[in-house]
Every structure is written in C-alpha cells, then in structure tokens.
Motif scaffolding. Structure first.
Motif, PDB file in Angstrom:
ATOM      1  N   GLU A 131      32.281 -54.870 -17.425  1.00 30.60           N
ATOM      2  CA  GLU A 131      32.874 -56.185 -17.148  1.00 30.60           C
ATOM      3  C   GLU A 131      32.139 -56.915 -16.028  1.00 30.60           C
ATOM      4  N   ASN A 132      31.678 -56.172 -15.035  1.00 28.26           N
ATOM      5  CA  ASN A 132      31.022 -56.779 -13.872  1.00 28.26           C
ATOM      6  C   ASN A 132      29.526 -56.962 -14.045  1.00 28.26           C
ATOM      7  N   GLY A 133      28.993 -56.548 -15.187  1.00 30.81           N
ATOM      8  CA  GLY A 133      27.558 -56.675 -15.404  1.00 30.81           C
ATOM      9  C   GLY A 133      26.738 -55.694 -14.583  1.00 30.81           C
ATOM     10  N   THR A 134      27.355 -54.574 -14.208  1.00 35.05           N
ATOM     11  CA  THR A 134      26.656 -53.539 -13.442  1.00 35.05           C
ATOM     12  C   THR A 134      25.930 -52.596 -14.384  1.00 35.05           C
ATOM     13  N   GLU A 135      24.620 -52.529 -14.237  1.00 37.56           N
ATOM     14  CA  GLU A 135      23.852 -51.542 -15.005  1.00 37.56           C
ATOM     15  C   GLU A 135      24.147 -50.158 -14.457  1.00 37.56           C
ATOM     16  N   VAL A 136      24.456 -49.223 -15.338  1.00 38.44           N
ATOM     17  CA  VAL A 136      24.769 -47.865 -14.894  1.00 38.44           C
ATOM     18  C   VAL A 136      23.593 -46.944 -15.182  1.00 38.44           C
ATOM     19  N   GLN A 137      23.319 -46.076 -14.219  1.00 33.34           N
ATOM     20  CA  GLN A 137      22.366 -44.986 -14.426  1.00 33.34           C
ATOM     21  C   GLN A 137      23.160 -43.693 -14.275  1.00 33.34           C
ATOM     22  N   HIS A 138      23.300 -42.960 -15.371  1.00 32.54           N
ATOM     23  CA  HIS A 138      24.079 -41.733 -15.373  1.00 32.54           C
ATOM     24  C   HIS A 138      23.287 -40.608 -14.718  1.00 32.54           C
ATOM     25  N   ILE A 139      23.871 -39.963 -13.730  1.00 32.32           N
ATOM     26  CA  ILE A 139      23.233 -38.827 -13.070  1.00 32.32           C
ATOM     27  C   ILE A 139      23.561 -37.565 -13.863  1.00 32.32           C
ATOM     28  N   LEU A 140      22.529 -36.865 -14.317  1.00 27.42           N
ATOM     29  CA  LEU A 140      22.688 -35.649 -15.107  1.00 27.42           C
ATOM     30  C   LEU A 140      22.026 -34.487 -14.375  1.00 27.42           C
ATOM     31  N   TYR A 141      22.839 -33.506 -13.995  1.00 27.00           N
ATOM     32  CA  TYR A 141      22.314 -32.350 -13.286  1.00 27.00           C
ATOM     33  C   TYR A 141      21.871 -31.233 -14.224  1.00 27.00           C
ATOM     34  N   ASP A 142      22.463 -31.188 -15.414  1.00 20.62           N
ATOM     35  CA  ASP A 142      22.093 -30.137 -16.357  1.00 20.62           C
ATOM     36  C   ASP A 142      22.504 -30.569 -17.771  1.00 20.62           C
ATOM     37  N   PRO A 143      22.126 -29.791 -18.784  1.00 20.60           N
ATOM     38  CA  PRO A 143      22.448 -30.171 -20.166  1.00 20.60           C
ATOM     39  C   PRO A 143      23.949 -30.303 -20.443  1.00 20.60           C
ATOM     40  N   LYS A 144      24.798 -29.605 -19.689  1.00 19.00           N
ATOM     41  CA  LYS A 144      26.241 -29.749 -19.877  1.00 19.00           C
ATOM     42  C   LYS A 144      26.692 -31.169 -19.531  1.00 19.00           C
ATOM     43  N   ASP A 145      26.098 -31.744 -18.484  1.00 19.76           N
ATOM     44  CA  ASP A 145      26.408 -33.130 -18.143  1.00 19.76           C
ATOM     45  C   ASP A 145      25.981 -34.064 -19.275  1.00 19.76           C
ATOM     46  N   ALA A 146      24.818 -33.794 -19.860  1.00 14.67           N
ATOM     47  CA  ALA A 146      24.334 -34.615 -20.976  1.00 14.67           C
ATOM     48  C   ALA A 146      25.263 -34.494 -22.187  1.00 14.67           C
ATOM     49  N   GLU A 147      25.781 -33.306 -22.419  1.00 18.59           N
ATOM     50  CA  GLU A 147      26.718 -33.108 -23.516  1.00 18.59           C
ATOM     51  C   GLU A 147      27.997 -33.914 -23.292  1.00 18.59           C
ATOM     52  N   GLN A 148      28.489 -33.927 -22.054  1.00 19.47           N
ATOM     53  CA  GLN A 148      29.681 -34.713 -21.742  1.00 19.47           C
ATOM     54  C   GLN A 148      29.419 -36.208 -21.920  1.00 19.47           C
ATOM     55  N   LEU A 149      28.235 -36.646 -21.494  1.00 28.15           N
ATOM     56  CA  LEU A 149      27.875 -38.050 -21.671  1.00 28.15           C
ATOM     57  C   LEU A 149      27.869 -38.421 -23.152  1.00 28.15           C
TER      58      LEU A 149
END
Length: 254
Positions: A131-149
């Motif tokens: 809504e605010n036009g904020t570009e997000v950069q997802h921080i991924l520490y390991d493949p489990k984080d990527a799976e959740q994303l």
C-alpha cells in the motif's frame, strides 16, 4: 568474462557493532552521512541503513529514520536508500510493522524468519508495504526461509511483485565465516527471474560476493558483515572495502 555489473549496496554498521569494534564504524547521524558520501564516491549504488538511539543501540525509531533519510537524500541524492526492520533482539513484529507504517520507506529489508514469530501479522506486514509503495527485500538465512516465502507467495500473503531477496551467508553470532559454496543451497530452487543479492559474514566476504557476481547476483558489502581485508588486517573504513570489491569486480570482468 561476460558478466553484468552488479548493484552494490553498502551496509556500514548493522545492529550490533560499535566504535569498539572499529573506530570508523558509523553510529551517529553525522557518521552515517559522512560514510554514505565516501562510499557513494567510491562507487556504491545503495545504502542499507541502521539507525541508533542516544546510547548507540539499534533502533527502529520512526523519527530517527525519517530525519536520517531526509539528510541522506540531501547529501547523496543519487544513492538508493534501504532501511532495515531487523529486530536485533530488541523488537517484535508489531514494532517492526509500526516502523514500516510510520516511516513509509521506499525500500526495506524484512526477515521472513522474524515475521514468522507472529505469522498472524504477516499479511498486514506485506500488505502495508504494498500500500505504501515500499519495495521489500526478503532476508533469507537458509532454504527453510525460502520455503516459507514460497508458501506465503502461493497464499497471496506476500504480494506477486514482492520477489526480491537477499541471501545471508555465514553468521554474525555465533560467528560462522561464509565460504563461496554456501551460495549453492540458496540458489537451488530459486526463481531465476526474481532479483537476488548476497551478503556474507567473515573475512571471506569479498570472495563470496565475487562468486555471487559471477552468477548474476547483486552485492551487499560493509562493516555490518565484515571488517577484515581477507587476512591483511582491517579495512580503514567502509569506503575502502567498497573500493577493494569494485576493483576485484573489474579484474574478473576483464
């Protein structure tokens, strides 16, 4: 080598280090402005911003962020600015969400793992940024984080355009020095069309970043992740680290 030139972001301080770790690590707003200027002059395209409170501790204070962002926009108007929402062991998801709502930054990094502490707020966190036009950069520490994303993307909690990620190699605490091969696990299964960046803890930081550049990634460099010049003592300041990395990029691209 036919290699695209990566976007280079400097992360000059982080949430935990201070002057005792390196006298040139920026803590005050004046320090940050000076560091941003010298790093931009050295060739950095963007700045990953952490602000501190009056005691020098990690802060998500919206007023401090707005004041520092405004000053940076005057000092380095061509430099892209990203705020962190890192908890730093101090802030919960509701406080991180409050920061995003109040600051309305153009760009923010958000840890999937940290948002998972309050999964009932995830839709609101990513919806607020959309809504605010904020570009997000997802921080991924390991493949489990990527799976959740990927799960949140499939559910529509993470919006379709919110695809950019940063892979974290190694650890700050307990200290684990990254090595270039750490990148393999992150890239396995990653959507080739989604923008990605790498940061790497420890003295092998630049080696890891050069490997990421060879493989088409963007790079985050600086004292948040590493102070050392690959066994040759400490860098004089963040700008010297940026300069060293860019010189290495030129050599491997030649």
């Amino acid at each position: 080598m036919n290699m695209k030139h990566p976007f280079v972001m400097v992360a000059p301080n982080g949430a935990r280090r201070g002057k005792a770790d390196h006298p040139a690590l920026p803590v005050t707003m004046e320090d940050i402005l000076s560091t941003a200027s010298t790093c931009f002059a050295a060739g950095a395209n963007g700045l990953h911003l952490h602000v501190r409170d009056d005691s020098g501790l990690h802060s998500l204070d919206a007023g401090r962020y707005r004041e520092t962002l405004a000053a940076l926009e005057q000092a380095v108007p061509e430099m892209r600015l990203q705020i962190t929402t890192e908890s730093g062991g101090r802030f919960d998801v509701a406080q991180q969400l409050h920061c995003l709502r109040e600051v309305k930054p153009s760009w923010a990094s958000v840890s999937v793992r940290e948002v998972m502490r309050s999964p009932e707020l995830a839709d609101t966190v990513y919806g607020t940024m959309a809504e605010n036009g904020t570009e997000v950069q997802h921080i991924l520490y390991d493949p489990k984080d990527a799976e959740q994303l990927r799960q949140w993307q499939a559910e529509g909690i993470v919006r379709a355009h919110q695809t950019s990620v940063i892979f974290v190699l190694g650890k700050y605490t307990p200290p684990v020095a990254a090595v270039p091969s750490d990148l393999n696990a992150h890239l396995d299964g990653h959507d080739a069309n989604a923008p990605w960046m790498v940061c790497a803890f420890g003295q092998n930081e630049h080696e890891c970043l050069l490997e990421a550049a060879r493989r088409g990634g963007n790079l985050r460099v600086g004292f948040e992740n590493n102070l050392e010049d690959n066994g040759n003592g400490m860098f004089e300041d963040n700008a010297q680290s940026v300069t060293s990395l860019l010189n290495s990029l030129k050599r491997i691209a030649a």
